[in-house]
Write a protein that holds these residues in place. Structure first.
Motif, mmCIF file in Angstrom:
data_model
loop_
_atom_site.group_PDB
_atom_site.id
_atom_site.type_symbol
_atom_site.label_atom_id
_atom_site.label_comp_id
_atom_site.label_asym_id
_atom_site.label_seq_id
_atom_site.Cartn_x
_atom_site.Cartn_y
_atom_site.Cartn_z
ATOM 1 N N GLN A 93 7.377 6.778 2.547
ATOM 2 C CA GLN A 93 6.153 6.577 1.792
ATOM 3 C C GLN A 93 6.415 5.965 0.419
ATOM 4 O OE1 GLN A 93 3.045 6.814 2.716
ATOM 5 N NE2 GLN A 93 2.387 6.138 0.704
ATOM 6 N N MET A 94 7.414 6.473 -0.306
ATOM 7 C CA MET A 94 7.686 5.961 -1.643
ATOM 8 C C MET A 94 8.156 4.515 -1.598
ATOM 9 S SD MET A 94 6.697 8.359 -3.461
ATOM 10 C CE MET A 94 7.129 7.578 -5.011
ATOM 11 N N ALA A 95 8.928 4.154 -0.572
ATOM 12 C CA ALA A 95 9.380 2.766 -0.435
ATOM 13 C C ALA A 95 8.200 1.838 -0.147
ATOM 14 C CB ALA A 95 10.425 2.667 0.679
ATOM 15 N N ARG A 96 7.259 2.289 0.673
ATOM 16 C CA ARG A 96 6.087 1.471 0.977
ATOM 17 C C ARG A 96 5.222 1.255 -0.258
ATOM 18 N NH1 ARG A 96 3.732 4.298 6.346
ATOM 19 N NH2 ARG A 96 1.896 3.092 5.737
ATOM 20 N N LEU A 97 5.012 2.306 -1.035
ATOM 21 C CA LEU A 97 4.212 2.169 -2.247
ATOM 22 C C LEU A 97 4.908 1.277 -3.275
ATOM 23 C CD1 LEU A 97 2.896 5.819 -2.691
ATOM 24 C CD2 LEU A 97 1.701 3.856 -1.728
ATOM 25 N N SER A 98 6.227 1.413 -3.373
ATOM 26 C CA SER A 98 6.980 0.561 -4.298
ATOM 27 C C SER A 98 6.912 -0.902 -3.880
ATOM 28 C CB SER A 98 8.435 1.037 -4.368
ATOM 29 O OG SER A 98 9.207 0.182 -5.167
ATOM 30 N N THR A 99 7.013 -1.154 -2.559
ATOM 31 C CA THR A 99 6.919 -2.528 -2.060
ATOM 32 C C THR A 99 5.543 -3.114 -2.337
ATOM 33 O OG1 THR A 99 8.542 -2.076 -0.326
ATOM 34 C CG2 THR A 99 7.068 -3.943 0.005
ATOM 35 N N TYR A 100 4.507 -2.325 -2.082
ATOM 36 C CA TYR A 100 3.138 -2.791 -2.343
ATOM 37 C C TYR A 100 2.949 -3.148 -3.818
ATOM 38 C CZ TYR A 100 -1.850 -2.322 -3.348
ATOM 39 O OH TYR A 100 -3.110 -2.523 -3.812
ATOM 40 N N ASP A 101 3.397 -2.284 -4.690
ATOM 41 C CA ASP A 101 3.232 -2.529 -6.124
ATOM 42 C C ASP A 101 4.055 -3.729 -6.584
ATOM 43 O OD1 ASP A 101 2.172 -1.413 -8.759
ATOM 44 O OD2 ASP A 101 4.326 -1.462 -9.162
ATOM 45 N N LYS A 102 5.248 -3.882 -6.043
ATOM 46 C CA LYS A 102 6.120 -4.983 -6.446
ATOM 47 C C LYS A 102 5.525 -6.328 -6.056
ATOM 48 C CE LYS A 102 10.877 -6.659 -5.945
ATOM 49 N NZ LYS A 102 12.204 -6.402 -5.302
ATOM 50 N N PHE A 103 5.041 -6.434 -4.818
ATOM 51 C CA PHE A 103 4.489 -7.714 -4.383
ATOM 52 C C PHE A 103 3.146 -7.996 -5.059
ATOM 53 C CE2 PHE A 103 2.249 -10.470 -1.289
ATOM 54 C CZ PHE A 103 3.151 -11.531 -1.265
ATOM 55 N N ALA A 104 2.369 -6.945 -5.339
ATOM 56 C CA ALA A 104 1.082 -7.152 -6.000
ATOM 57 C C ALA A 104 1.247 -7.732 -7.402
ATOM 58 C CB ALA A 104 0.312 -5.831 -6.062
ATOM 59 N N HIS A 105 2.339 -7.388 -8.081
ATOM 60 C CA HIS A 105 2.559 -7.868 -9.446
ATOM 61 C C HIS A 105 3.489 -9.081 -9.493
ATOM 62 C CE1 HIS A 105 1.106 -3.747 -10.150
ATOM 63 N NE2 HIS A 105 0.672 -4.206 -11.303
ATOM 64 N N SER A 106 3.885 -9.638 -8.349
ATOM 65 C CA SER A 106 4.761 -10.811 -8.321
ATOM 66 C C SER A 106 3.930 -12.092 -8.412
ATOM 67 C CB SER A 106 5.592 -10.832 -7.034
ATOM 68 O OG SER A 106 6.427 -9.694 -6.958
ATOM 69 N N LYS A 107 4.475 -13.070 -9.104
ATOM 70 C CA LYS A 107 3.807 -14.367 -9.198
ATOM 71 C C LYS A 107 4.085 -15.230 -7.982
ATOM 72 C CE LYS A 107 3.726 -14.504 -14.252
ATOM 73 N NZ LYS A 107 4.130 -15.255 -15.477
ATOM 74 N N HIS A 108 5.270 -15.100 -7.411
ATOM 75 C CA HIS A 108 5.601 -15.833 -6.188
ATOM 76 C C HIS A 108 6.654 -15.032 -5.433
ATOM 77 C CE1 HIS A 108 9.438 -17.188 -7.987
ATOM 78 N NE2 HIS A 108 8.733 -17.349 -9.102
ATOM 79 N N GLY A 109 6.734 -15.273 -4.138
ATOM 80 C CA GLY A 109 7.652 -14.540 -3.273
ATOM 81 C C GLY A 109 7.128 -14.519 -1.852
ATOM 82 N N VAL A 110 7.895 -13.871 -0.972
ATOM 83 C CA VAL A 110 7.550 -13.799 0.446
ATOM 84 C C VAL A 110 7.573 -12.342 0.877
ATOM 85 C CG1 VAL A 110 8.137 -14.542 2.788
ATOM 86 C CG2 VAL A 110 8.560 -16.075 0.856
#
Length: 799
Positions: free
Chosen positions: A337-354
């Motif tokens: 669960q913590m990894a999923r939430l961290s991934t969601y937050d990281k991609f939401a605040h990224s300007k570009h990425g995959v």
């Protein structure tokens, strides 16, 4: 006796706060009644767009302004006025159209107008299909509801159940996933929902698709009937309509840009600003296409959807090792669960990425500024396609979607083939190879489980090419695929047997025709010979066809990849794999993959005659010479060395009969035994003497150390006493008094020095330092050993 005047004055002063509080409550009550009346009579104009024009409280307006929500979307403008009137709503809108605010604003307003407080218990319940979507709803609720006094909670799987139970009874608004909510309703003592005012079902079709239909039915049984229900979804299926009939009362249907397909039971709505594209490519070229696309869009924000968790893991790990030049992230259901939430937050605040993801990220998640949504694997239905592409082109922004489709042609795109690089990675890294095998099996399984078998056919896929595209040295053995192949072989056998039977039947009929010439036969037998030649040609044709079918069935060709797959890296299961990714057991894994090690001899074995034929003549001669040396080498016994350093053969046992004869029969043997026993007894006695002497020495050493320790303590005490005396002498000399005590304020005499404790090393050092070193300078220079210290102490004591 007091006069009546002052008494009336005090009563008047006491009544003033009471009157002001009562007046304030009356004013607030009238304000709430006016707000509710305004909401009931409000008829939205056609050009309604601003949140400030809605009949809502100032607390909600401040929260919306603080969160930078100014204008409403279509679904919000049409559903919020209806919800504020207390009616049930069945909402259908395209993804990214603002459904979250469409139900959060009515939740806050209904509870505010009814003066909901902590003592009233649970007032609103919001159910979401996935944990990430529940977290997102909760964050939006916190951002716009900060000026209200309601308590809100988040209940999702993967968190501490005990902590949730302690806070559950104090919550006015709950955002939850179905499974964890039902668990609390069944197991948590004191969790009541009898006063529930509002129920919100967000992404209801996804809740049903994920297998929560029974859970949802059980939840509805726990909830009161007298409630307001809001049901929102991006698609309207028959199951959702059935759920609406069961849980909603006279709902108001609200849909935005809905397109009804008469031939389908699903109503879908795609974003208005979405550009939709599709790409036709073969299965073995998908990863190369994906790699080429990512390399050409390094400054874009991309979501890549794959059909299974194992594919997400494999593509993520391999592409990370290939270093495309942009951040890569993975999101799937096997993560904690913590990894999923961290991934969601990281991609939401990224300007570009995959972001490589499964359909867990296809519903409701709001990732800002997503440029592309790539669907490498085809979705299972139109609704899934709509939800996937809905991650881009949200609200008024633009976005693009690309769908990878099979088969055959590849036109217009120049690709960079990475098949050889993937193959090298699989050979060098066993974990990558294992991930590739799992991804291979999971994709074939997803195709095998598709409902429409007329389109998705596992048996017609280029399996070997797909395995090569993943870098695997051959396709893994898969049980359900073997069953399909066996089924096809049975059909081929039946076809061959039918052809053979038809050929034999034709031959029999031809021979019977030849045995009984027809009436129209000529005297020279021309027509009969023509018939016989036709029968023979038919027989030869069917027989050759049967032989070709049998040869094709029996013939198998083993390539170098097959041999490598049979010999290399067959035992790299979870021991290495768990170090790379979190491995969770799958119950149905044994039904889809079976890996076997081929029986073979070691390649470096000089006796391996099978590999001799594949070597050059020079290497064959060397191997034969080496084999001859090994086979004709004399047998040598192993030599060992005794304690005296003499070498003798290991396990060299003399002949028993000859030894008995040398010793003069059994009498001599008995004498030898007595001699051996006596010698061993002497050794034991000597060992006992040595042990006793060592024990005695150890005891003496222990006693000596104890005496030294006691002597050191005595010396330490003597030195401390000397320092005390010297300090007292110095005070007498300086102050002219022998009093060495101090008085407190109450006359209690407290000693100026306390005896130092053994635990305090700092106090010992302080007292061991004399105030006047002049009296001890001569002695301290000469006192170097323990005996000198004792002599010094005794000499000073005599003074």
């Amino acid at each position: 006796m007091s006069t009546p005047g002052p008494s009336r004055s005090k009563n008047q002063k006491a009544q003033k706060p009471l009157k002001s509080a009562k007046l304030k409550r009356q004013t607030e009550k009238e304000k709430l009644q006016a707000l509710e009346q305004h909401a009931l009579e409000f008829e939205p104009p056609a050009d309604l767009r601003a949140f400030s024009d809605l009949p809502i409280s100032d607390h909600t307006k401040k929260g919306l302004k603080k969160a930078f929500f100014v204008n409403m979307t279509d679904i919000q403008a049409q559903s919020i006025p209806v919800s504020l009137k207390g009616k049930d709503v069945l909402g259908s809108a395209r993804t990214g159209s603002g459904k979250t605010l469409a139900f959060l604003i009515p939740v806050l307003e209904i509870l505010y107008r009814r003066k909901w407080g902590p003592a009233d218990g649970l007032g609103a319940l919001i159910i979401s299909p996935t944990r990430e979507l529940a977290v997102q709803i909760f964050e939006v609720l916190r951002s716009i509801g900060g000026y209200h006094s309601f308590s809100a909670g988040l209940i999702i799987g993967g968190k501490n159940l005990k902590d949730e139970r302690e806070r559950l009874s104090r919550m006015n608004i709950l955002v939850a996933t179905p499974g964890r909510l039902l668990q609390h309703m069944d197991q948590t003592f004191g969790f009541e929902s009898d006063n529930l005012q509002m129920l919100v079902l967000d992404e209801a079709d996804r809740i049903l698709d994920m297998g929560f239909s029974r859970t949802l039915s059980a939840l509805l049984q726990h909830l009161p009937k007298s409630r307001q229900t809001l049901l929102f979804s991006a698609t309207q299926t028959n199951s959702v309509k059935d759920l609406a009939r069961l849980s909603l009362k006279d709902p108001v249907a609200i849909g935005i840009d809905a397109v009804d397909d008469p031939s389908s039971s699903t109503t879908t709505a795609v974003p208005k600003n979405l550009e939709q594209h599709y790409l036709v490519c073969t299965l073995d070229q998908k990863l190369s296409m994906l790699w080429s696309f990512i390399k050409s869009h390094l400054q874009s924000k991309i979501i890549v959807f794959l059909s299974s968790c194992k594919q997400v893991r494999y593509v993520f790990e391999t592409f990370c090792k290939l270093h495309p030049g942009t951040p890569l992230i993975q999101l799937h259901g096997k993560q904690k669960q913590m990894a999923r939430l961290s991934t969601y937050d990281k991609f939401a605040h990224s300007k570009h990425g995959v972001l490589f993801a499964t359909d867990i990220a296809a519903r409701g998640l709001d990732f800002p500024s997503v440029d592309w949504v790539l669907q490498v694997d085809a979705p299972e239905d139109a609704a899934t396609y709509v939800h996937r592409v809905g991650r881009t082109a949200r609200y008024d922004s633009k976005g693009k979607g690309l769908l990878f489709l099979m088969p055959s042609e590849e036109e217009g795109i120049k690709t960079q083939d990475i098949q050889n690089q993937l193959q090298n990675l699989c050979f060098q890294d066993p974990e990558i190879k294992y991930l590739g095998q799992r991804a291979f099996v999971s994709y074939l399984r997803s195709v095998h489980l598709h409902k429409d078998k007329s389109i998705f056919k596992v048996s017609e896929l280029p399996i070997e090419k797909f395995a090569d595209a993943l870098g695997l040295p051959g396709a893994p053995k898969i049980k359900f695929l073997n069953k399909e192949v066996a089924k096809q072989r049975k059909n081929m056998d039946r076809t061959a047997e039918a052809a053979k039977a038809a050929a034999l039947k034709t031959v029999d009929s031809g021979s019977s025709d030849g045995a009984e010439p027809s009436d129209s036969e000529d005297e020279d037998g021309t027509e009969s010979s023509l018939k016989t030649s036709n029968v023979g040609s038919h027989y030869s044709y069917f027989f050759s066809l049967f032989i070709d079918i049998v040869i094709d069935m029996k013939q198998t060709v083993r390539t170098k990849y097959d041999r490598m797959f049979g010999r290399k890296n067959q035992n790299i299961l979870s021991e290495h794999y768990t170090k790379l990714v979190e491995k969770q057991p799958d119950d149905d894994e044994e039904d889809f993959i079976t890996l076997k090690r081929a029986d073979h001899q070691l390649p470096d074995d000089p006796l391996n005659e099978v590999q001799m034929d594949n070597l050059s003549k020079r290497k064959q001669k060397l191997s034969k010479a080496k084999r001859t040396v090994l086979l004709n080498a004399p047998v040598r016994n192993k030599l060992v060395f005794d304690q005296e350093g003499n070498a003798h053969e290991a396990h060299n046992v003399a002949d028993a009969e000859e030894w008995v004869k040398e010793k003069g029969g059994m009498t001599g043997v008995a004498e030898e035994g007595l001699k051996y026993a006596e010698a061993e007894r002497g050794k034991m006695n000597l060992a006992d003497i040595v042990d006793r002497q060592e024990a005695k020495e150890k005891k003496k050493e222990k006693k000596r150390k104890r005496k030294d320790r006691e002597r050191a303590q005595t010396v330490s005490f003597a030195l401390w006493l000397i320092c005390l005396i010297l300090k007292s002498d110095s005070q007498n000399d300086s102050e002219g008094t022998a009093v060495a005590s101090s008085f407190s304020d109450d006359g209690y005499v407290s000693p100026e020095f306390d005896l130092p404790s053994q635990e305090s090393e700092e106090d010992e050092e302080e007292f061991a330092r004399p105030t006047k070193r002049s009296k001890l300078d001569d002695h301290s220079q000469s006192a170097g050993t323990l005996h000198d210290d004792e002599e010094l102490a005794l000499r000073l004591l005599r003074r």
